[in-house]
Scaffold this motif. Sequence first.
Motif, mmCIF file in Angstrom:
data_model
loop_
_atom_site.group_PDB
_atom_site.id
_atom_site.type_symbol
_atom_site.label_atom_id
_atom_site.label_comp_id
_atom_site.label_asym_id
_atom_site.label_seq_id
_atom_site.Cartn_x
_atom_site.Cartn_y
_atom_site.Cartn_z
ATOM 1 N N PRO A 141 0.725 -1.025 -0.110
ATOM 2 C CA PRO A 141 -0.042 0.020 0.066
ATOM 3 C C PRO A 141 0.967 1.187 0.157
ATOM 4 C CG PRO A 141 -1.007 -1.540 1.511
ATOM 5 C CD PRO A 141 0.275 -2.114 0.943
ATOM 6 N N MET A 142 1.882 1.347 0.794
ATOM 7 C CA MET A 142 2.915 2.357 0.652
ATOM 8 C C MET A 142 3.430 2.465 -0.579
ATOM 9 S SD MET A 142 6.546 2.722 2.478
ATOM 10 C CE MET A 142 7.114 1.243 1.716
ATOM 11 N N TYR A 143 3.512 1.691 -1.263
ATOM 12 C CA TYR A 143 4.572 1.464 -2.649
ATOM 13 C C TYR A 143 3.458 2.326 -3.598
ATOM 14 C CZ TYR A 143 6.519 -0.284 -6.941
ATOM 15 O OH TYR A 143 7.091 -0.281 -8.226
ATOM 16 N N LEU A 144 1.971 1.733 -3.560
ATOM 17 C CA LEU A 144 1.031 2.305 -4.265
ATOM 18 C C LEU A 144 0.986 3.976 -4.204
ATOM 19 C CD1 LEU A 144 -1.674 -0.342 -3.658
ATOM 20 C CD2 LEU A 144 -0.797 0.198 -5.644
ATOM 21 N N VAL A 145 0.773 4.305 -2.983
ATOM 22 C CA VAL A 145 0.635 5.717 -2.905
ATOM 23 C C VAL A 145 1.925 6.525 -3.578
ATOM 24 C CG1 VAL A 145 0.391 7.629 -1.173
ATOM 25 C CG2 VAL A 145 -0.921 5.505 -0.979
ATOM 26 N N ILE A 146 2.995 5.639 -3.204
ATOM 27 C CA ILE A 146 4.338 6.621 -3.766
ATOM 28 C C ILE A 146 4.472 6.398 -5.270
ATOM 29 C CG2 ILE A 146 6.765 6.569 -4.038
ATOM 30 C CD1 ILE A 146 6.743 5.302 -1.196
ATOM 31 N N LEU A 147 4.012 5.636 -5.888
ATOM 32 C CA LEU A 147 3.806 5.514 -7.510
ATOM 33 C C LEU A 147 2.956 6.638 -7.712
ATOM 34 C CD1 LEU A 147 3.643 1.643 -8.437
ATOM 35 C CD2 LEU A 147 5.245 3.292 -8.879
ATOM 36 N N GLY A 148 1.948 6.934 -7.222
ATOM 37 C CA GLY A 148 0.924 8.007 -7.478
ATOM 38 C C GLY A 148 1.660 9.481 -7.723
ATOM 39 N N PHE A 149 2.807 9.444 -7.005
ATOM 40 C CA PHE A 149 3.425 10.857 -6.744
ATOM 41 C C PHE A 149 4.533 10.862 -8.251
ATOM 42 C CE2 PHE A 149 3.467 10.365 -2.204
ATOM 43 C CZ PHE A 149 2.552 11.390 -1.842
ATOM 44 N N VAL A 150 4.607 9.727 -8.682
ATOM 45 C CA VAL A 150 5.496 9.925 -10.134
ATOM 46 C C VAL A 150 5.168 10.814 -11.157
ATOM 47 C CG1 VAL A 150 6.597 8.587 -11.919
ATOM 48 C CG2 VAL A 150 6.846 7.594 -9.604
ATOM 49 N N PRO A 151 3.768 10.888 -11.402
ATOM 50 C CA PRO A 151 3.389 11.922 -12.642
ATOM 51 C C PRO A 151 3.516 13.232 -11.945
ATOM 52 C CG PRO A 151 1.770 9.870 -12.583
ATOM 53 C CD PRO A 151 2.650 9.868 -11.189
ATOM 54 N N VAL A 152 3.515 13.546 -10.724
ATOM 55 C CA VAL A 152 3.626 14.724 -10.336
ATOM 56 C C VAL A 152 4.968 15.331 -10.057
ATOM 57 C CG1 VAL A 152 3.467 16.110 -8.259
ATOM 58 C CG2 VAL A 152 1.468 14.448 -8.445
ATOM 59 N N VAL A 153 5.768 14.259 -9.872
ATOM 60 C CA VAL A 153 7.322 14.656 -9.924
ATOM 61 C C VAL A 153 7.767 14.838 -11.544
ATOM 62 C CG1 VAL A 153 9.803 13.773 -9.635
ATOM 63 C CG2 VAL A 153 8.031 13.600 -7.907
ATOM 64 N N MET A 154 7.338 14.087 -12.414
ATOM 65 C CA MET A 154 7.755 14.238 -13.740
ATOM 66 C C MET A 154 7.254 15.602 -14.349
ATOM 67 S SD MET A 154 9.801 11.775 -14.291
ATOM 68 C CE MET A 154 9.974 12.128 -15.918
ATOM 69 N N LEU A 155 5.972 15.972 -13.786
ATOM 70 C CA LEU A 155 5.637 17.172 -14.271
ATOM 71 C C LEU A 155 6.255 18.535 -13.923
ATOM 72 C CD1 LEU A 155 3.275 18.904 -15.947
ATOM 73 C CD2 LEU A 155 1.843 18.767 -13.776
ATOM 74 N N LEU A 156 6.413 18.293 -12.612
ATOM 75 C CA LEU A 156 7.413 19.351 -11.837
ATOM 76 C C LEU A 156 8.773 19.545 -12.544
ATOM 77 C CD1 LEU A 156 6.563 18.758 -8.002
ATOM 78 C CD2 LEU A 156 5.863 20.613 -9.275
ATOM 79 N N HIS A 157 9.240 18.328 -12.856
ATOM 80 C CA HIS A 157 10.687 18.391 -13.603
ATOM 81 C C HIS A 157 10.640 19.005 -14.947
ATOM 82 C CE1 HIS A 157 13.995 16.690 -15.826
ATOM 83 N NE2 HIS A 157 14.703 16.833 -14.585
ATOM 84 N N ARG A 158 9.421 18.523 -15.717
ATOM 85 C CA ARG A 158 9.319 19.149 -17.138
ATOM 86 C C ARG A 158 9.001 20.708 -16.957
ATOM 87 N NH1 ARG A 158 5.073 16.746 -21.294
ATOM 88 N NH2 ARG A 158 6.847 15.040 -21.290
ATOM 89 N N GLN A 159 8.362 21.092 -15.960
ATOM 90 C CA GLN A 159 7.970 22.457 -15.942
ATOM 91 C C GLN A 159 9.117 23.621 -15.386
ATOM 92 O OE1 GLN A 159 5.252 23.817 -17.698
ATOM 93 N NE2 GLN A 159 4.643 21.648 -18.341
ATOM 94 N N TRP A 160 9.748 23.019 -14.187
ATOM 95 C CA TRP A 160 10.602 23.865 -13.439
ATOM 96 C C TRP A 160 11.804 23.171 -13.236
ATOM 97 C CZ3 TRP A 160 5.128 23.544 -11.998
ATOM 98 C CH2 TRP A 160 4.531 24.504 -12.362
ATOM 99 N N GLY A 161 12.266 21.906 -13.691
ATOM 100 C CA GLY A 161 13.299 21.380 -13.587
ATOM 101 C C GLY A 161 13.465 20.579 -12.047
ATOM 102 N N ARG A 162 14.945 20.512 -11.814
ATOM 103 C CA ARG A 162 15.275 19.497 -10.648
ATOM 104 C C ARG A 162 14.955 20.415 -9.281
ATOM 105 N NH1 ARG A 162 21.129 17.486 -12.323
ATOM 106 N NH2 ARG A 162 21.156 19.543 -13.409
ATOM 107 N N PRO A 163 15.047 21.696 -9.274
ATOM 108 C CA PRO A 163 14.796 22.528 -7.855
ATOM 109 C C PRO A 163 13.485 22.191 -7.426
ATOM 110 C CG PRO A 163 16.304 23.855 -9.495
ATOM 111 C CD PRO A 163 15.651 22.491 -10.195
#
Length: 352
Positions: A141-163
Amino acid sequence: RDVRLDYFRGLGRFIIFVAHIFGNAWAAWIPARFGFSDATEIFVFCSGMASAIAFGAVFAKRGLALGTARILFRIWQVYWAHIGVFLIAVGVMVTVDQWLGTNGSYATGLMMDPLFDDRARQAVVGLLTLRYVPPFFDILPMYLVILGFVPVVMLLHRQWGRPAVAAFVLGLWFVSLFKVFELSREPWGPTPWFFNPFSWQIVFFAGFAFMRGWLPAPKFDRRLIWAALAVVAFSLPFEWEPLLNVVPQLREGRDAMGILINKTHVGPLRFLHFLALAYLSYVAVGEGGRRLSGPIVWLICKVGQQSLAVFISGLVLSFVASVFLNVAGRTYFTVPFINLAGMATLVAIAFV
């Protein structure tokens, strides 16, 4: 494939199997007995690295929509793996209780009793909605929730980069240290999940960032090696049980660290200890994992390549092994036998 990733994922599965056998003398020699972090960090960190390989390229080459679809499909798979392994474990424990005439003590020991009393309706709905998450069934269950963060992180990286990614991951982890975000593991009580996904995502995305190249691979530096060894050496006295029994002040010191080594919320010292161990392991296996060779390494890598199947099988096998030791007794023969037999079964499952 990266042999280092496969090897340490496989090694982590064996450690988790050994750790989940109740009263297992071999569990005295797993990493958790010698430092703040344990095999859970290996599981989550390596899952982050594997996810970067499996999904990162999809996001980069095919876009956010298809990448998110791949993540949702993986969440769907892992969700049903969680439901399946729980129901199989319930069936095994109920059968054992009937065969041994133990009056439900095995099912109760795994906190499955809500399924058989007046909380059953809540428990069934809670199981399907991840609001009933007993101990030993909380990693997926913990892993399931964390996987849900992946698209958010990828979007943040695409829009504003690593910071932006760093601010999100570190900020979420820091806030969760103070129990701002908690998920209840019981519909009838306020008990929180043992593994808080808002905290554990920092371990996952550390592995993810290294594999995506967002964090540079550390250099083979003698100063870093000594610093990592110092962190590991500092941690050992506070976790090694024989020493704690002789020097009670160490146990008091460990208790005083509290939030710094907390497992539920990945305390800073706990995370630092894992990073130190990871770096020492990285150095030990050599560049590209060149020191990882031979038949034993090959078998461990095979287990690492079939991570999910081996994990859920190992969970049930550890419960069966616990029952075996309870019935046969814990002797110098039965303990090595059940540990080795279980490991051999995990290898067989990986090959099948």
